[in-house]
Design a protein around this motif. Structure first.
Motif, mmCIF file in Angstrom:
data_model
loop_
_atom_site.group_PDB
_atom_site.id
_atom_site.type_symbol
_atom_site.label_atom_id
_atom_site.label_comp_id
_atom_site.label_asym_id
_atom_site.label_seq_id
_atom_site.Cartn_x
_atom_site.Cartn_y
_atom_site.Cartn_z
ATOM 1 N N LEU A 35 11.267 -11.136 1.817
ATOM 2 C CA LEU A 35 10.268 -10.561 2.574
ATOM 3 C C LEU A 35 10.396 -8.961 2.591
ATOM 4 O O LEU A 35 9.355 -8.348 2.581
ATOM 5 N N GLU A 36 11.582 -8.466 2.200
ATOM 6 C CA GLU A 36 11.710 -7.119 1.826
ATOM 7 C C GLU A 36 10.746 -6.853 0.870
ATOM 8 O O GLU A 36 10.268 -5.410 0.618
ATOM 9 N N THR A 37 10.326 -7.524 -0.289
ATOM 10 C CA THR A 37 9.648 -7.097 -1.441
ATOM 11 C C THR A 37 8.381 -7.683 -1.443
ATOM 12 O O THR A 37 7.417 -7.304 -2.162
ATOM 13 N N ARG A 38 8.064 -8.486 -0.339
ATOM 14 C CA ARG A 38 6.805 -9.501 -0.397
ATOM 15 C C ARG A 38 5.609 -8.281 -0.094
ATOM 16 O O ARG A 38 4.783 -8.436 -0.532
ATOM 17 N N SER A 39 5.804 -7.479 1.106
ATOM 18 C CA SER A 39 4.787 -6.604 1.125
ATOM 19 C C SER A 39 4.481 -5.710 0.441
ATOM 20 O O SER A 39 3.132 -5.597 0.047
ATOM 21 N N ASP A 40 5.305 -4.976 -0.502
ATOM 22 C CA ASP A 40 5.064 -4.263 -1.669
ATOM 23 C C ASP A 40 4.262 -5.026 -2.948
ATOM 24 O O ASP A 40 3.292 -4.566 -3.320
ATOM 25 N N ARG A 41 4.671 -6.268 -3.063
ATOM 26 C CA ARG A 41 4.254 -7.096 -4.116
ATOM 27 C C ARG A 41 2.619 -7.473 -3.466
ATOM 28 O O ARG A 41 1.630 -7.581 -4.471
ATOM 29 N N GLU A 42 2.451 -7.969 -2.489
ATOM 30 C CA GLU A 42 1.365 -8.435 -1.941
ATOM 31 C C GLU A 42 0.153 -7.216 -1.931
ATOM 32 O O GLU A 42 -1.055 -7.284 -2.109
ATOM 33 N N TRP A 43 0.540 -5.940 -1.512
ATOM 34 C CA TRP A 43 -0.148 -4.771 -1.415
ATOM 35 C C TRP A 43 -0.634 -4.394 -2.973
ATOM 36 O O TRP A 43 -1.638 -4.091 -3.049
ATOM 37 N N SER A 44 0.324 -4.655 -3.999
ATOM 38 C CA SER A 44 0.167 -4.347 -5.319
ATOM 39 C C SER A 44 -0.996 -5.293 -5.731
ATOM 40 O O SER A 44 -2.003 -4.801 -6.631
ATOM 41 N N GLU A 45 -0.867 -6.768 -5.766
ATOM 42 C CA GLU A 45 -1.728 -7.507 -6.029
ATOM 43 C C GLU A 45 -3.060 -7.326 -5.229
ATOM 44 O O GLU A 45 -4.151 -7.641 -5.804
ATOM 45 N N LEU A 46 -3.218 -6.980 -3.902
ATOM 46 C CA LEU A 46 -4.389 -6.561 -3.450
ATOM 47 C C LEU A 46 -5.252 -5.483 -3.710
ATOM 48 O O LEU A 46 -6.358 -5.519 -4.174
ATOM 49 N N MET A 47 -4.398 -4.419 -4.506
ATOM 50 C CA MET A 47 -4.917 -3.310 -5.114
ATOM 51 C C MET A 47 -5.620 -3.534 -6.278
ATOM 52 O O MET A 47 -6.934 -3.043 -6.722
ATOM 53 N N CYS A 48 -5.120 -4.548 -7.113
ATOM 54 C CA CYS A 48 -5.778 -5.009 -8.300
ATOM 55 C C CYS A 48 -7.162 -5.553 -8.022
ATOM 56 O O CYS A 48 -7.911 -5.852 -9.061
ATOM 57 N N ALA A 49 -7.335 -6.252 -6.697
ATOM 58 C CA ALA A 49 -8.825 -6.799 -6.500
ATOM 59 C C ALA A 49 -9.729 -5.719 -5.896
ATOM 60 O O ALA A 49 -10.852 -6.044 -5.600
ATOM 61 N N PHE A 50 -9.197 -4.427 -5.659
ATOM 62 C CA PHE A 50 -10.110 -3.436 -5.151
ATOM 63 C C PHE A 50 -11.413 -3.052 -6.197
ATOM 64 O O PHE A 50 -10.968 -2.907 -7.304
ATOM 65 N N GLU A 51 -12.684 -3.093 -5.722
ATOM 66 C CA GLU A 51 -13.739 -3.053 -6.557
ATOM 67 C C GLU A 51 -14.226 -1.613 -6.317
ATOM 68 O O GLU A 51 -14.966 -1.651 -5.311
ATOM 69 N N LEU A 52 -14.258 -0.563 -7.007
ATOM 70 C CA LEU A 52 -14.789 0.632 -6.909
ATOM 71 C C LEU A 52 -16.322 0.534 -6.845
ATOM 72 O O LEU A 52 -17.203 1.216 -6.271
ATOM 73 N N ARG A 53 -16.923 -0.603 -7.587
ATOM 74 C CA ARG A 53 -18.360 -0.753 -7.750
ATOM 75 C C ARG A 53 -18.913 -0.937 -6.365
ATOM 76 O O ARG A 53 -20.194 -0.564 -5.983
ATOM 77 N N GLN A 54 -18.115 -1.703 -5.362
ATOM 78 C CA GLN A 54 -18.662 -1.779 -4.158
ATOM 79 C C GLN A 54 -18.861 -0.719 -3.219
ATOM 80 O O GLN A 54 -19.464 -0.572 -2.606
#
Length: 424
Positions: A67-86
């Motif tokens: 759990l200590e590392t899950r939040s950072d990992r999930e946030w990093s994975e979420l950033m990879c899906a951010f679309e600046l085109r949107q």
């Protein structure tokens, strides 16, 4: 239900049954046998209960570590899906954000106020594999966009630490005076007078805002397609990095700029108290060696390979063309590389001012990382605030974007930096 919880409930039931049986003054043989059976079961349950607690404690520790590392990992994975085109389409056409991009923007809005659409810093990073999909049959096909040339990041190579601040100010107390050392001169003598433990505060304040403006024409929106997202991200990120690199070292401290490390040391010594040495000689390993020795005698560096060096390309050209002895072919640059690794040397025409004077002379900056503390801190507040201007280019169908980023710079320990002037 956890096994320990089940055993605990059963032990409670056994205690209740034993309490009823033990209250009888003349129990029957069956009741005596029942008490004996319940007693054995209780002792067995006690042993199983302790074993279950040990096993579950290990499982809890493993789950906690995840759990200590899950939040950072999930946030990093979420950033990879951010679309600046949107973001560009939302500002241009009013299209609604969707998917993980909408989720990230909503999360950022909850943490701070933005006039436009907040864009996280990680979304400006260049990602691998971003190319244009298969093109539409046409006499002319638009291929992947060729980026502009920007200087490479220097602040990171010189050991600057990036600090992300949600809101408010942040400061680091740096010890300036503390423990005193002394020997007892006699059997009843004192070991020396105590000194007050004193610190100097190094603060980062959200007083400086950097703006990047982009004008995207209608042709660009129609021609580039999906590649527009990658191009806007790279161009905006590189432009910001170039200016941030410049102000970290050469910021004037006026006109809305933070005061840079070199400017502060030269014009406002009271701000940073960095040692400035005027060489007034040709650039040579001897000049840099003297600065390295000063670092080592001040306990800021343990060896020459712990020192980072920032120079102008002209200094490299001069040192590489100056031979110690024409017979050996060894240059001043060769001598420098024998002691300071090439990976610790950064060359930049953006972070250092152009050579000036007669004869032409340049400046060099030396830094070191002492005790795990970076020589300088660069603070950024929140995310990049992306604002749309729907009016200026309405007649041509274009889109004008403004990205605002708040930042500041400060020096941690002046002893970890030194500036050399007058390198001819």
């Amino acid at each position: 239900m956890l096994e320990s919880k089940k055993l605990e409930l059963r032990r409670s039931e056994i205690r209740q049954e034993l309490a009823v049986l033990s209250a009888k003054t003349d129990p029957t043989e069956d009741e005596v046998r029942s008490m004996d059976t319940l007693d054995k079961e209780y002792r067995t349950s006690e042993t199983r209960y302790r074993a279950a607690l040990i096993a579950e404690d290990t499982e809890r520790r493993e789950a906690g570590a995840e759990l200590e590392t899950r939040s950072d990992r999930e946030w990093s994975e979420l950033m990879c899906a951010f679309e600046l085109r949107q973001v560009a389409l939302a500002l241009d056409e009013g299209r609604q954000l969707s998917g993980q991009t909408a989720e990230i923007v909503s999360e950022l809005r909850e943490k701070g106020g933005y006039r436009g659409i907040p864009v996280p810093w990680m979304a400006l990073e260049q990602r691998a594999g971003e190319t244009i999909a298969s093109g539409t049959p046409d006499p002319i096909q638009s291929r992947p966009i060729i980026d502009r040339l920007f200087p490479g990041s220097v602040a990171g190579r010189m050991g600057a630490q990036m600090i992300t601040v949600d809101h408010g100010e942040i400061e680091w107390p740096v010890t300036t005076q503390g423990a005193s050392v002394g020997w007892q001169s006699s059997e009843t003598g004192s070991v020396g007078a105590a000194q007050a433990f004193q610190t100097s505060d190094k603060a980062l304040a959200p007083d400086y805002t950097l703006g990047v403006q982009m004008k995207i024409t209608r042709k660009t929106l129609k021609q580039s397609g999906a590649a527009l997202e990658a191009a806007v991200r790279r161009d905006m990120g590189s432009a910001m990095a170039q200016e941030m690199d410049r102000v970290v070292f050469l910021g004037s401290g006026a006109s809305g700029q933070p005061i840079g490390v070199i400017t502060g040391a030269q014009n406002s010594p009271q701000d940073y108290a960095i040692t400035v040495t005027d060489v007034l000689a040709a650039a040579s390993w001897a000049a840099f060696r003297a600065a390295v020795v000063r670092f080592m005698t001040a306990n800021a560096a343990g060896s020459p390979d712990a020192v980072r060096l920032l120079i102008r390309p002209e200094v490299w050209g001069d040192m590489d063309g100056t031979y110690i002895d024409t017979g050996t072919g060894v240059t001043e640059w060769d001598r420098l590389l024998r002691n300071i690794p090439a990976s610790n040397i950064a060359m930049s025409n953006n972070a250092l001012a152009d050579p000036a004077g007669s004869p032409l002379s340049s400046i060099a900056l030396l830094t070191t990382n002492a005790g795990g503390v970076a020589p300088m801190f660069v603070g950024t507040w929140g995310a990049v605030d992306m604002i749309r201007d729907p009016y200026s280019d309405a007649a041509s169908g274009g889109l004008r974007l403004t990205a605002l980023a708040t930042m500041d710079v400060t020096v941690a320990r002046p002893a970890q930096l030194e500036i050399l002037e007058g390198l001819e």
